[in-house]
Design a protein around this motif. Structure first.
Motif, mmCIF file in Angstrom:
data_model
loop_
_atom_site.group_PDB
_atom_site.id
_atom_site.type_symbol
_atom_site.label_atom_id
_atom_site.label_comp_id
_atom_site.label_asym_id
_atom_site.label_seq_id
_atom_site.Cartn_x
_atom_site.Cartn_y
_atom_site.Cartn_z
ATOM 1 N N UNK A 1 40.378 103.724 63.534
ATOM 2 C CA UNK A 1 41.610 103.280 64.009
ATOM 3 C C UNK A 1 41.335 102.040 63.189
ATOM 4 N N UNK A 2 43.111 100.846 62.649
ATOM 5 C CA UNK A 2 42.819 100.387 61.569
ATOM 6 C C UNK A 2 43.598 98.851 62.104
ATOM 7 N N UNK A 3 42.966 97.422 62.741
ATOM 8 C CA UNK A 3 43.487 97.125 63.019
ATOM 9 C C UNK A 3 43.452 95.067 61.537
ATOM 10 N N UNK A 4 44.920 94.699 61.541
ATOM 11 C CA UNK A 4 45.094 94.227 60.301
ATOM 12 C C UNK A 4 45.137 92.747 60.706
ATOM 13 N N UNK A 5 43.969 91.916 59.831
ATOM 14 C CA UNK A 5 43.833 90.405 60.627
ATOM 15 C C UNK A 5 44.660 89.739 59.144
ATOM 16 N N UNK A 6 45.219 88.469 59.075
ATOM 17 C CA UNK A 6 45.823 88.293 58.697
ATOM 18 C C UNK A 6 45.682 86.242 58.647
ATOM 19 N N UNK A 7 44.806 86.240 58.370
ATOM 20 C CA UNK A 7 44.154 84.850 57.768
ATOM 21 C C UNK A 7 45.072 83.837 56.971
ATOM 22 N N UNK A 8 46.171 82.639 57.460
ATOM 23 C CA UNK A 8 47.023 82.049 56.773
ATOM 24 C C UNK A 8 46.801 80.954 55.889
ATOM 25 N N UNK A 9 44.665 80.762 56.249
ATOM 26 C CA UNK A 9 44.046 79.651 55.421
ATOM 27 C C UNK A 9 42.622 79.338 55.784
ATOM 28 N N UNK A 10 41.569 79.257 54.632
ATOM 29 C CA UNK A 10 39.760 79.372 55.049
ATOM 30 C C UNK A 10 40.323 78.890 56.560
ATOM 31 N N UNK A 11 38.587 79.308 57.314
ATOM 32 C CA UNK A 11 39.203 78.866 58.263
ATOM 33 C C UNK A 11 37.898 79.919 58.949
ATOM 34 N N UNK A 12 37.359 79.673 60.376
ATOM 35 C CA UNK A 12 36.223 80.456 61.222
ATOM 36 C C UNK A 12 36.560 81.651 61.812
ATOM 37 N N UNK A 13 36.325 82.992 61.427
ATOM 38 C CA UNK A 13 36.950 84.052 62.294
ATOM 39 C C UNK A 13 36.133 84.134 63.382
ATOM 40 N N UNK B 1 39.140 91.233 70.147
ATOM 41 C CA UNK B 1 39.723 89.910 69.539
ATOM 42 C C UNK B 1 39.244 89.409 69.094
ATOM 43 N N UNK B 2 40.367 88.552 68.425
ATOM 44 C CA UNK B 2 40.452 88.050 67.074
ATOM 45 C C UNK B 2 40.452 86.334 66.912
ATOM 46 N N UNK B 3 39.779 85.427 66.832
ATOM 47 C CA UNK B 3 40.263 84.121 67.491
ATOM 48 C C UNK B 3 39.741 83.254 65.687
ATOM 49 N N UNK B 4 40.589 82.732 65.766
ATOM 50 C CA UNK B 4 40.589 81.982 64.025
ATOM 51 C C UNK B 4 40.881 80.210 64.079
ATOM 52 N N UNK B 5 39.912 78.832 63.600
ATOM 53 C CA UNK B 5 39.551 78.198 63.668
ATOM 54 C C UNK B 5 39.948 77.035 61.907
ATOM 55 N N UNK B 6 40.992 76.596 61.893
ATOM 56 C CA UNK B 6 41.558 76.333 60.244
ATOM 57 C C UNK B 6 40.572 75.895 59.839
ATOM 58 N N UNK B 7 39.897 75.836 58.310
ATOM 59 C CA UNK B 7 38.736 74.955 58.207
ATOM 60 C C UNK B 7 39.170 73.499 57.588
#
Length: 499
Positions: A54-66, A136-142
């Protein structure tokens, strides 16, 4: 020999072509689901015999902590993070063993990454790897501010003096360059606040010759490491190179960079007064001179050792509150520890009148004795000026019989003086005197208040009178003796007989 060599080469080429074809086939055939970066567990995924990947696409709109969290409910699932070219990326490649529906097992990975597209691949690794999993994926912008790309000195970011810039060294971006244009020869401070461990700081001149090469260790997001170093620079262009020094993929993160003219510390504080006397309710201002005049931080703080006696505001203005002594201290705010102090003595304002009760006879006057500190104008008023008036200098004049109050005011205080006015008196005892020629009689005159009494005869040939009031009969006849005092006049009839 040639045939064997050709066979070996042909086999190698064939293997490489097969690998490339397989990679292209995977890229072409892979389908994926979007994995949101909102920190929520996505819908349960399943690996079957038919769908073993299975493949899951993760898109980061800007640099940060994934951060990626997984939970396996079957034994032998492999989890890989891939870049946009489907290459294993950021050292996230792990097989989770020993998991089951009744005893799930999880794992978590966190990385500082640049903006872009990534894929999480979940596949069957063990022969029994059939079952479910959660992602689960969480993201914090740099929130970094440096312009990309800036990985070489040719495309370095211009750095303004005194302006702090936040940068990021990530898994992909291990180098940042900044250009600094110096127009004035002086000492400058290169300051860096590092939120991770293992960043190298290099300062180079326009010829890329190193002026410094330091490594900052042991910084964390909770407790960043601060690096400061002073340099004597002349006009020209300089480059600051920041790069990842640690080999660990975990040693990536944020930094704050700023270059400022070097701090000039305060060397002395000079007060215009070292001692001061105030009266309660009054104010005075202290002035402080900071040396040197080019000190970086010339601000100061004022404090009083006893604000109930004397308080001081942020500008050095002192307010006298109550009698006593306080020490007002001024301190530099630049950390140099320079202080100066002024002793402040606060006194009570006073108003005193020597007499609380005054008795006067009509027509008489008296000036009140008043002591006031500090000296100010004192006001005087009478409760009944028909009985006794008072001048602006405190002179009381009795007008008629009665009682009134004199009010003395200064510094907000009021003192009262009771004034009793009495009528003046003149008594002479006898008003008719009979004397033989040659005889004498002394007038028994009394006055209130005591004062000088004058005597005068209407005919001193008949009877004379001395300054002491002694009448002497001279010859037969009648005359009058006038007794005068306090503006009053009494008449005594004198009759002289011959024998």
């Amino acid at each position: 020999m040639k045939k064997r060599l050709w066979a070996i080469c042909s086999g190698s080429i064939f293997s490489m072509l097969c690998f490339l074809l397989l990679t292209v086939s995977v890229k072409a055939s892979a389908t994926y689901h979007e994995l949101p970066i909102d920190g929520q567990w996505m819908q349960q995924g399943t690996i079957t015999e038919e769908y073993d990947m299975r493949y899951y696409k993760i898109t980061l709109p800007q640099a940060g902590y994934l951060t990626i969290d997984v939970r396996s409910l079957a034994n032998g699932f492999q989890y890989r993070l891939l870049d946009e070219n489907y290459n294993v990326f950021a050292q996230i490649d792990q097989v989770i063993w020993g998991a089951s529906e009744s005893e799930p097992k999880g794992e978590s990975w966190s990385r500082w990454l640049e903006a872009g597209t990534y894929y999480m691949r979940v596949c069957k690794y063990g022969s029994e790897a059939i079952g479910n999993f959660w992602l689960r994926a969480s993201f914090r912008s740099a929130g970094n501010q440096e312009r990309e790309p800036n990985q070489t000195y040719e495309n370095s970011v211009a750095l303004d003096f005194g302006k702090e810039i936040r940068g990021l060294l990530s898994v992909q971006d291990k180098n940042d360059y900044y250009a600094l244009k110096v127009t004035k020869s002086q000492k400058y401070t290169l300051g860096l606040k590092c939120y991770f461990s293992g960043i190298r700081v290099r300062l180079m001149n326009s010829d890329l010759k190193e002026l410094s090469n330091d490594v900052v260790w042991n910084g964390t997001e909770a407790s960043p490491k601060v690096y400061e170093k002073d340099f004597d620079l002349t006009p020209g262009t300089y480059y600051i190179h920041l790069d990842v020094y640690s080999s660990s993929i975990y040693d990536r993160g944020l930094y704050d960079l700023k270059v400022t003219p070097a701090k000039v510390s305060v060397s002395n504080l000079l007060l215009n007064k070292t001692s001061l006397q105030l009266y309660k309710g009054d104010t005075a201002s202290l002035q402080v001179t900071v040396s040197p005049t080019n000190a970086t931080d010339k601000t100061v703080t004022w404090v009083s050792s006893n604000s109930s006696v004397a308080s001081v505001d942020a500008n050095g203005k002192i307010h006298g509150k109550s009698a006593g002594t306080a020490i007002v201290k001024v301190s530099s705010n630049d950390g140099s520890g320079i202080t100066q102090s002024c002793e402040v003595v606060v006194k009570e304002k006073t108003l005193a009148v020597t007499e609380k009760n005054v008795t006067l006879y009509k027509g008489k006057s008296k000036t009140l004795k008043v002591t006031v500190s500090p000296k100010v104008n004192v006001s005087f008023t009478s409760s009944n000026s028909k009985i006794a008036s008072v001048s602006s200098k405190g002179k009381i004049t009795a007008k008629k019989k009665g009682t009134c109050k004199i009010f003395v005011k200064a510094h907000g205080y009021t003192r009262k003086v009771t004034v009793v006015v009495k009528n003046q008196e003149l008594k002479v005892g006898k008003t008719t005197v009979n004397l033989k020629k040659g005889k004498t009689y002394t007038i028994k005159a009394t006055t209130k208040p005591k004062t000088k009494i004058t005597y005068r005869s209407s005919n001193s040939n008949v009877a004379s009178v001395s300054s002491k009031g002694k009448i002497k009969a001279k010859k037969k006849g009648t005359c009058k003796v006038y007794v005068t005092a306090n503006g009053l006049k009494k008449t005594i009839k004198v009759k002289v007989r011959s024998s």
